[in-house]
Write a protein that holds these residues in place. Structure first.
Motif, PDB file in Angstrom:
ATOM      1  N   THR A 270       0.863  -1.180   0.000  1.00 48.97           N
ATOM      2  CA  THR A 270       0.000   0.000   0.000  1.00 48.97           C
ATOM      3  C   THR A 270       0.898   1.227   0.000  1.00 48.97           C
ATOM      4  O   THR A 270       2.127   1.124   0.137  1.00 48.97           O
ATOM      5  CB  THR A 270      -0.924   0.048   1.241  1.00 48.97           C
ATOM      6  N   GLU A 271       0.286   2.405  -0.122  1.00 48.43           N
ATOM      7  CA  GLU A 271       1.059   3.637  -0.084  1.00 48.43           C
ATOM      8  C   GLU A 271       1.735   3.830   1.269  1.00 48.43           C
ATOM      9  O   GLU A 271       2.753   4.526   1.378  1.00 48.43           O
ATOM     10  CB  GLU A 271       0.145   4.835  -0.378  1.00 48.43           C
ATOM     11  N   GLU A 272       1.166   3.226   2.327  1.00 47.09           N
ATOM     12  CA  GLU A 272       1.730   3.363   3.675  1.00 47.09           C
ATOM     13  C   GLU A 272       2.790   2.302   3.975  1.00 47.09           C
ATOM     14  O   GLU A 272       3.358   2.291   5.065  1.00 47.09           O
ATOM     15  CB  GLU A 272       0.609   3.221   4.707  1.00 47.09           C
ATOM     16  N   GLY A 273       3.047   1.418   3.021  1.00 41.54           N
ATOM     17  CA  GLY A 273       3.921   0.283   3.274  1.00 41.54           C
ATOM     18  C   GLY A 273       3.117  -0.996   3.207  1.00 41.54           C
ATOM     19  O   GLY A 273       1.928  -1.003   2.900  1.00 41.54           O
ATOM     20  N   GLU A 274       3.758  -2.107   3.499  1.00 45.85           N
ATOM     21  CA  GLU A 274       3.080  -3.391   3.374  1.00 45.85           C
ATOM     22  C   GLU A 274       2.016  -3.574   4.452  1.00 45.85           C
ATOM     23  O   GLU A 274       2.244  -3.294   5.621  1.00 45.85           O
ATOM     24  CB  GLU A 274       4.092  -4.540   3.469  1.00 45.85           C
ATOM     25  N   HIS A 275       0.847  -4.049   4.023  1.00 51.58           N
ATOM     26  CA  HIS A 275      -0.221  -4.444   4.920  1.00 51.58           C
ATOM     27  C   HIS A 275      -0.378  -5.957   4.868  1.00 51.58           C
ATOM     28  O   HIS A 275       0.133  -6.625   3.957  1.00 51.58           O
ATOM     29  CB  HIS A 275      -1.539  -3.792   4.524  1.00 51.58           C
ATOM     30  N   VAL A 276      -1.120  -6.490   5.835  1.00 53.96           N
ATOM     31  CA  VAL A 276      -1.383  -7.923   5.858  1.00 53.96           C
ATOM     32  C   VAL A 276      -2.854  -8.128   6.171  1.00 53.96           C
ATOM     33  O   VAL A 276      -3.427  -7.452   7.028  1.00 53.96           O
ATOM     34  CB  VAL A 276      -0.465  -8.636   6.871  1.00 53.96           C
ATOM     35  N   ALA A 277      -3.492  -9.039   5.427  1.00 58.78           N
ATOM     36  CA  ALA A 277      -4.923  -9.301   5.583  1.00 58.78           C
ATOM     37  C   ALA A 277      -5.145 -10.731   6.048  1.00 58.78           C
ATOM     38  O   ALA A 277      -4.382 -11.643   5.708  1.00 58.78           O
ATOM     39  CB  ALA A 277      -5.653  -9.060   4.271  1.00 58.78           C
ATOM     40  N   LEU A 278      -6.218 -10.918   6.801  1.00 58.94           N
ATOM     41  CA  LEU A 278      -6.600 -12.217   7.340  1.00 58.94           C
ATOM     42  C   LEU A 278      -8.007 -12.535   6.879  1.00 58.94           C
ATOM     43  O   LEU A 278      -8.915 -11.709   7.016  1.00 58.94           O
ATOM     44  CB  LEU A 278      -6.539 -12.188   8.868  1.00 58.94           C
ATOM     45  N   SER A 279      -8.213 -13.742   6.349  1.00 58.06           N
ATOM     46  CA  SER A 279      -9.535 -14.168   5.891  1.00 58.06           C
ATOM     47  C   SER A 279      -9.920 -15.474   6.558  1.00 58.06           C
ATOM     48  O   SER A 279      -9.092 -16.373   6.715  1.00 58.06           O
ATOM     49  CB  SER A 279      -9.555 -14.366   4.371  1.00 58.06           C
ATOM     50  N   GLY A 280     -11.207 -15.558   6.942  1.00 54.93           N
ATOM     51  CA  GLY A 280     -11.682 -16.784   7.552  1.00 54.93           C
ATOM     52  C   GLY A 280     -13.130 -16.676   7.972  1.00 54.93           C
ATOM     53  O   GLY A 280     -13.760 -15.623   7.848  1.00 54.93           O
ATOM     54  N   PRO A 281     -13.680 -17.766   8.499  1.00 58.91           N
ATOM     55  CA  PRO A 281     -15.091 -17.793   8.871  1.00 58.91           C
ATOM     56  C   PRO A 281     -15.367 -17.056  10.166  1.00 58.91           C
ATOM     57  O   PRO A 281     -14.469 -16.791  10.966  1.00 58.91           O
ATOM     58  CB  PRO A 281     -15.371 -19.293   9.017  1.00 58.91           C
ATOM     59  N   ALA A 282     -16.634 -16.729  10.378  1.00 62.55           N
ATOM     60  CA  ALA A 282     -17.109 -16.135  11.625  1.00 62.55           C
ATOM     61  C   ALA A 282     -18.535 -16.625  11.830  1.00 62.55           C
ATOM     62  O   ALA A 282     -19.378 -16.461  10.947  1.00 62.55           O
ATOM     63  CB  ALA A 282     -17.068 -14.614  11.556  1.00 62.55           C
ATOM     64  N   GLU A 283     -18.809 -17.214  12.976  1.00 59.03           N
ATOM     65  CA  GLU A 283     -20.118 -17.805  13.223  1.00 59.03           C
ATOM     66  C   GLU A 283     -20.669 -17.364  14.572  1.00 59.03           C
ATOM     67  O   GLU A 283     -19.925 -17.290  15.555  1.00 59.03           O
ATOM     68  CB  GLU A 283     -20.024 -19.335  13.191  1.00 59.03           C
ATOM     69  N   LEU A 284     -21.958 -17.080  14.598  1.00 61.30           N
ATOM     70  CA  LEU A 284     -22.688 -16.885  15.850  1.00 61.30           C
ATOM     71  C   LEU A 284     -23.464 -18.167  16.115  1.00 61.30           C
ATOM     72  O   LEU A 284     -24.190 -18.638  15.240  1.00 61.30           O
ATOM     73  CB  LEU A 284     -23.633 -15.691  15.754  1.00 61.30           C
ATOM     74  N   VAL A 285     -23.315 -18.731  17.316  1.00 60.77           N
ATOM     75  CA  VAL A 285     -23.874 -20.066  17.567  1.00 60.77           C
ATOM     76  C   VAL A 285     -25.096 -20.061  18.470  1.00 60.77           C
ATOM     77  O   VAL A 285     -25.938 -20.952  18.373  1.00 60.77           O
ATOM     78  CB  VAL A 285     -22.800 -21.019  18.124  1.00 60.77           C
ATOM     79  N   PHE A 286     -25.206 -19.086  19.379  1.00 66.70           N
ATOM     80  CA  PHE A 286     -26.430 -18.975  20.156  1.00 66.70           C
ATOM     81  C   PHE A 286     -26.503 -17.629  20.853  1.00 66.70           C
ATOM     82  O   PHE A 286     -25.502 -16.923  20.992  1.00 66.70           O
ATOM     83  CB  PHE A 286     -26.583 -20.118  21.177  1.00 66.70           C
TER      84      PHE A 286
END
Length: 293
Positions: A270-286
């Protein structure tokens, strides 16, 4: 006087949280109450608690609004022992699911939801597997302390990495070492970080890179919690450390397996330098209600 706490229970690859809405910032739980709620025998059970509060209604949130005026919501995150944490990579995805499911925020496909945290504003988007969060910049930090863990025969050097909260990543020789660790005990570091640290233990895949994607397995001991089934920022730190050790030519895309599942990490400029992204699931169970003294 007793209060009724209406909450949701959610998780991201087994890293679990109790979430509740307090838009006005009027309900301040004590560390003792937080620890009691997170207790897996006498409470609801969780690795941490997330309060949904409008950024304008607490000092750290107002700082987030100065960074990004669109960061309406702040993720007020607490570890299971009642201590405050700066960020949580799994928690922020579950928080985004909570906000949108509760009707507190909207996140159409292709749009971005900025969320305030104590580590700064983080941008969340929907992804094919759940949510993708841009965790911003990172840096090598904390040196290379020696790390000793129960059932680890010889102390190993770790690599300090800051991704909004502090981590030390330790490379192990094989799967047997990883499986043999007893992380019910806190790893001992020399020198010991004064504010504590999350410690990740990793082993490379065989092969390390397949179809242009790096592959590692990881276990983690989180400060203020203990061993968890997953740690989002720990996954990112582990991928960054492994890329650092692998040297030039190592990929920027990684798949990290944790006891609770798998997460994807991507480093990008990015213009600010390197970024890092995280991808994954998200669940609400009750959903539930809890009476607090």
């Amino acid at each position: 006087m007793a209060i009724t706490l209406r909450f949701s229970k959610g998780h991201g690859t087994g890293n679990d949280f109790v979430l509740f809405a307090d838009p006005d910032g009027s309900l301040e739980l004590t560390p003792a109450q937080i620890a009691a709620i997170c207790d897996r025998h006498f409470g609801v059970g969780a690795d941490g608690i997330i309060r949904a509060v409008r950024s304008a209604n607490l000092p750290a949130g107002r700082a987030a609004l100065e960074e990004d005026p669109d960061a309406e919501w702040f993720m007020d995150y607490w570890n299971a022992d009642g201590s405050v944490a700066e960020m949580c990579g799994n928690g922020i995805r579950v928080y985004a699911e909570f906000l949108t499911r509760s009707g507190l925020a909207e996140l159409p496909a292709g749009e971005t939801l900025p969320i305030g945290t104590r580590a700064g504003v983080r941008d969340v988007q929907r992804s094919a597997v759940g949510y993708r969060v841009d965790l911003g910049g990172w840096r090598l930090d904390g040196g290379e302390p020696l790390v000793n863990a129960r059932e680890l025969a010889v102390a190993r050097p770790g690599l300090g990495i800051d991704v909004g909260n502090p981590h030390v990543v330790v490379a192990l020789s094989d799967e047997a070492e990883l499986e043999g660790l007893d992380l019910s005990y806190v790893p001992v570091l020399d020198p010991e970080p004064p504010a504590g640290v999350n410690v990740e233990f990793v082993v490379p895949g065989d092969p390390l890179v397949k179809d242009g994607v790096g592959r590692i397995r990881m276990r983690v001991h989180e400060r203020g919690v203990g061993e968890t089934l997953s740690c989002g920022t720990g996954v990112v730190a582990a991928a960054l450390a492994t890329r650092h050790w692998a040297g030039q030519g190592a990929p920027d895309d990684w798949r990290v397996e944790v006891p609770g599942g798998a997460l994807a990490v991507k480093m990008f400029p990015t213009e600010e330098g390197e970024h890092v992204a995280l991808s994954g699931p998200a669940e609400l169970v009750f959903d539930g209600e809890l009476t607090l003294a």
